[in-house]
Write a protein that holds these residues in place. Structure first.
Motif, PDB file in Angstrom:
ATOM      1  N   ALA A 190       0.829  -1.207   0.000  1.00 22.21           N
ATOM      2  CA  ALA A 190       0.000   0.000   0.000  1.00 22.21           C
ATOM      3  C   ALA A 190       0.864   1.257   0.000  1.00 22.21           C
ATOM      4  N   HIS A 191       0.273   2.359  -0.475  1.00 21.71           N
ATOM      5  CA  HIS A 191       0.984   3.643  -0.483  1.00 21.71           C
ATOM      6  C   HIS A 191       1.431   4.023   0.922  1.00 21.71           C
ATOM      7  N   SER A 192       0.613   3.706   1.920  1.00 23.78           N
ATOM      8  CA  SER A 192       0.969   4.072   3.288  1.00 23.78           C
ATOM      9  C   SER A 192       2.235   3.338   3.737  1.00 23.78           C
ATOM     10  N   ARG A 193       2.338   2.061   3.383  1.00 25.96           N
ATOM     11  CA  ARG A 193       3.552   1.311   3.742  1.00 25.96           C
ATOM     12  C   ARG A 193       4.768   1.821   2.960  1.00 25.96           C
ATOM     13  N   LEU A 194       4.582   2.081   1.677  1.00 28.97           N
ATOM     14  CA  LEU A 194       5.683   2.589   0.860  1.00 28.97           C
ATOM     15  C   LEU A 194       6.183   3.928   1.387  1.00 28.97           C
ATOM     16  N   ALA A 195       5.251   4.781   1.822  1.00 32.88           N
ATOM     17  CA  ALA A 195       5.637   6.081   2.377  1.00 32.88           C
ATOM     18  C   ALA A 195       6.392   5.904   3.689  1.00 32.88           C
ATOM     19  N   ARG A 196       5.888   5.010   4.528  1.00 29.95           N
ATOM     20  CA  ARG A 196       6.516   4.798   5.831  1.00 29.95           C
ATOM     21  C   ARG A 196       7.941   4.256   5.684  1.00 29.95           C
ATOM     22  N   GLU A 197       8.156   3.345   4.771  1.00 34.42           N
ATOM     23  CA  GLU A 197       9.459   2.690   4.662  1.00 34.42           C
ATOM     24  C   GLU A 197      10.453   3.467   3.806  1.00 34.42           C
ATOM     25  N   THR A 198       9.970   4.402   2.987  1.00 31.16           N
ATOM     26  CA  THR A 198      10.886   5.237   2.201  1.00 31.16           C
ATOM     27  C   THR A 198      11.129   6.598   2.842  1.00 31.16           C
ATOM     28  N   GLY A 199      10.237   6.975   3.782  1.00 32.47           N
ATOM     29  CA  GLY A 199      10.328   8.308   4.361  1.00 32.47           C
ATOM     30  C   GLY A 199       9.719   9.375   3.484  1.00 32.47           C
ATOM     31  N   TRP A 200       8.992   8.986   2.446  1.00 26.55           N
ATOM     32  CA  TRP A 200       8.327   9.924   1.544  1.00 26.55           C
ATOM     33  C   TRP A 200       6.901  10.173   2.033  1.00 26.55           C
ATOM     34  N   THR A 201       6.260  11.180   1.462  1.00 30.82           N
ATOM     35  CA  THR A 201       4.825  11.362   1.678  1.00 30.82           C
ATOM     36  C   THR A 201       4.071  10.426   0.738  1.00 30.82           C
ATOM     37  N   GLN A 202       2.817  10.146   1.078  1.00 29.83           N
ATOM     38  CA  GLN A 202       2.022   9.293   0.196  1.00 29.83           C
ATOM     39  C   GLN A 202       1.805   9.961  -1.160  1.00 29.83           C
ATOM     40  N   THR A 203       1.722  11.285  -1.165  1.00 28.49           N
ATOM     41  CA  THR A 203       1.560  12.003  -2.435  1.00 28.49           C
ATOM     42  C   THR A 203       2.778  11.792  -3.328  1.00 28.49           C
ATOM     43  N   ARG A 204       3.961  11.868  -2.713  1.00 22.71           N
ATOM     44  CA  ARG A 204       5.181  11.653  -3.493  1.00 22.71           C
ATOM     45  C   ARG A 204       5.264  10.218  -3.996  1.00 22.71           C
ATOM     46  N   VAL A 205       4.873   9.259  -3.170  1.00 25.91           N
ATOM     47  CA  VAL A 205       4.863   7.863  -3.589  1.00 25.91           C
ATOM     48  C   VAL A 205       3.956   7.681  -4.797  1.00 25.91           C
ATOM     49  N   ALA A 206       2.738   8.198  -4.705  1.00 26.75           N
ATOM     50  CA  ALA A 206       1.775   8.042  -5.792  1.00 26.75           C
ATOM     51  C   ALA A 206       2.283   8.687  -7.073  1.00 26.75           C
ATOM     52  N   ARG A 207       2.879   9.856  -6.935  1.00 24.49           N
ATOM     53  CA  ARG A 207       3.384  10.572  -8.110  1.00 24.49           C
ATOM     54  C   ARG A 207       4.528   9.810  -8.774  1.00 24.49           C
ATOM     55  N   ARG A 208       5.448   9.262  -7.948  1.00 23.18           N
ATOM     56  CA  ARG A 208       6.587   8.555  -8.519  1.00 23.18           C
ATOM     57  C   ARG A 208       6.159   7.232  -9.148  1.00 23.18           C
ATOM     58  N   LEU A 209       5.229   6.521  -8.514  1.00 18.92           N
ATOM     59  CA  LEU A 209       4.718   5.286  -9.108  1.00 18.92           C
ATOM     60  C   LEU A 209       4.077   5.562 -10.463  1.00 18.92           C
ATOM     61  N   ALA A 210       3.327   6.648 -10.552  1.00 20.52           N
ATOM     62  CA  ALA A 210       2.670   6.990 -11.812  1.00 20.52           C
ATOM     63  C   ALA A 210       3.697   7.211 -12.920  1.00 20.52           C
ATOM     64  N   VAL A 211       4.794   7.877 -12.592  1.00 17.48           N
ATOM     65  CA  VAL A 211       5.850   8.132 -13.592  1.00 17.48           C
ATOM     66  C   VAL A 211       6.497   6.819 -14.033  1.00 17.48           C
ATOM     67  N   LEU A 212       6.870   5.979 -13.063  1.00 14.75           N
ATOM     68  CA  LEU A 212       7.561   4.731 -13.380  1.00 14.75           C
ATOM     69  C   LEU A 212       6.654   3.763 -14.144  1.00 14.75           C
ATOM     70  N   GLU A 213       5.384   3.706 -13.765  1.00 14.07           N
ATOM     71  CA  GLU A 213       4.460   2.794 -14.437  1.00 14.07           C
ATOM     72  C   GLU A 213       4.096   3.284 -15.829  1.00 14.07           C
ATOM     73  N   SER A 214       3.833   4.567 -15.974  1.00 12.92           N
ATOM     74  CA  SER A 214       3.390   5.084 -17.268  1.00 12.92           C
ATOM     75  C   SER A 214       4.491   5.045 -18.322  1.00 12.92           C
ATOM     76  N   SER A 215       5.758   5.050 -17.882  1.00 17.88           N
ATOM     77  CA  SER A 215       6.862   4.962 -18.829  1.00 17.88           C
ATOM     78  C   SER A 215       7.188   3.519 -19.194  1.00 17.88           C
ATOM     79  N   GLY A 216       6.606   2.556 -18.476  1.00 16.59           N
ATOM     80  CA  GLY A 216       6.921   1.156 -18.709  1.00 16.59           C
ATOM     81  C   GLY A 216       8.170   0.706 -17.980  1.00 16.59           C
ATOM     82  N   THR A 217       8.740   1.581 -17.154  1.00 15.26           N
ATOM     83  CA  THR A 217       9.926   1.210 -16.380  1.00 15.26           C
ATOM     84  C   THR A 217       9.571   0.187 -15.312  1.00 15.26           C
ATOM     85  N   LEU A 218       8.459   0.390 -14.633  1.00 18.01           N
ATOM     86  CA  LEU A 218       7.987  -0.505 -13.575  1.00 18.01           C
ATOM     87  C   LEU A 218       6.759  -1.250 -14.074  1.00 18.01           C
ATOM     88  N   TYR A 219       6.819  -2.577 -13.985  1.00 17.39           N
ATOM     89  CA  TYR A 219       5.648  -3.389 -14.293  1.00 17.39           C
ATOM     90  C   TYR A 219       5.503  -4.455 -13.205  1.00 17.39           C
TER      91      TYR A 219
END
Length: 327
Positions: A190-219
């Motif tokens: 979940a975004h909440s776990r990703l934020a907690r373990e990276t030290g990022w905000t959930q907004t930053r997590v969601a934004r970065r996932l969107a970039v990585l997924e939409s480029s095809g870098t992360l699948y």
């Protein structure tokens, strides 16, 4: 025992790996709690794992399939040593227990595995082919040949909600490493776990996932054990076709329910298809009916899988998918 609700949950994940349990519940007519409980049980029992993966092209890696003939008394040790390597995503013992087949990611000048293998006294021969192309529409799931799947309308409804992938993949940034490490073990974190373990905000997590997924870098890989669904006969079919028929035959094989993946490869056999059937009779029927109808095929060889060791980055032991190393 796996039932129809379980298989519908599995198929939903294959269509949309990070889909909300609430949405799956709406589609199949059960409660959200039931979907969550079934998924957690399947994951805990080693039937399924959802893994976040980085596209090889984003790191300028190629993928190679290696067939390693071994001394029979050393084949298990070699297979298990390969499975522990982070650059190996699949490792299976095939051909009566005298060969290891594995999938290796290696960049130019860094193919240490490919250089070292022939030097081992336990290795009797090595064949290495480059994976050139994967057939089938982009974004389609791997093997879905089991009973109790979603209807075509349900499947389409899930796929229609996925964001488009624009590409091309880009190399992940250094700061992405903690995020990707978590997803490599649990692609549904979940975004909440990703934020907690990276030290990022959930907004930053969601934004970065969107970039990585939409480029095809992360699948996301949805790794299933077909044996746990009653499908015990597995094989890789190595096929020779004339180059002018390569696309036609590859795309047709990719549409077969029995096929997990169809790839164009270098070497004397220019196609490989990985299949899963209920038993050896089912494999025979598949070869003599569906494969036999493809008249462009000039010849084929069948490598029967004796024991899976690693699959899509998951180690396999005791009939369960376990956390692996890399891949």
């Amino acid at each position: 025992m796996v039932d129809v609700v379980d298989t519908q949950v599995l198929h939903a994940l294959q269509c949309a790996p990070r889909v909300a349990f609430r949405r799956v519940a709406q589609l199949i007519g059960v409660s959200e709690q039931t979907v969550a409980r079934r998924y957690q049980a399947l994951r805990r029992d080693g039937v399924v794992r959802v893994l976040g993966r980085i596209a090889p092209s984003s790191r300028r890696h190629d993928e190679w399939v290696a067939r390693i003939r071994c001394r029979p008394d050393r084949v298990d040790a070699i297979a298990e040593a390969l499975a522990r390597r982070p650059d190996v995503s699949f490792a299976h013992i095939t051909s009566g227990g005298a060969e290891v087949m594995c999938l290796v990611r290696a960049g130019a000048g860094r193919d240490v595995l490919l250089q070292r293998l022939p030097k081992s006294v336990s290795v009797l021969g090595v064949r290495i082919d480059l994976l050139l192309h994967r057939f089938g529409p982009p974004g389609t799931s791997d093997w879905t040949g089991y009973e109790g799947r979603l209807t075509p309308a349900q499947e389409q409804a899930l796929r229609a909600e996925l964001p488009p992938v624009a590409g091309p993949p880009v190399e992940p940034a250094e700061e992405d490493a903690p995020l990707l490490a978590i997803l490599a073990q649990d692609g549904r974190a979940a975004h909440s776990r990703l934020a907690r373990e990276t030290g990022w905000t959930q907004t930053r997590v969601a934004r970065r996932l969107a970039v990585l997924e939409s480029s095809g870098t992360l699948y996301y890989d949805v790794d299933l054990l077909p044996e746990r669904l009653g499908y015990h006969s597995h094989a890789t079919i190595w096929i020779r076709v004339a180059p002018r028929h390569l696309e036609e035959v590859g795309e047709e094989l990719a549409r077969h329910d029995e096929v997990a993946v169809t790839l164009a490869v270098s070497g004397p056999d220019n196609l490989m298809a990985v299949v899963a059937c209920r038993d050896s009779d089912g494999l025979y029927r598949y070869l003599t009916t569906r494969v036999a109808k493809l008249r462009a095929i000039e010849g084929y060889e069948v490598s029967v899988r004796v024991r899976p060791v690693k699959q899509a980055g998951s180690l396999i032991a005791g009939g369960r998918l376990l956390a692996g190393v890399g891949g």
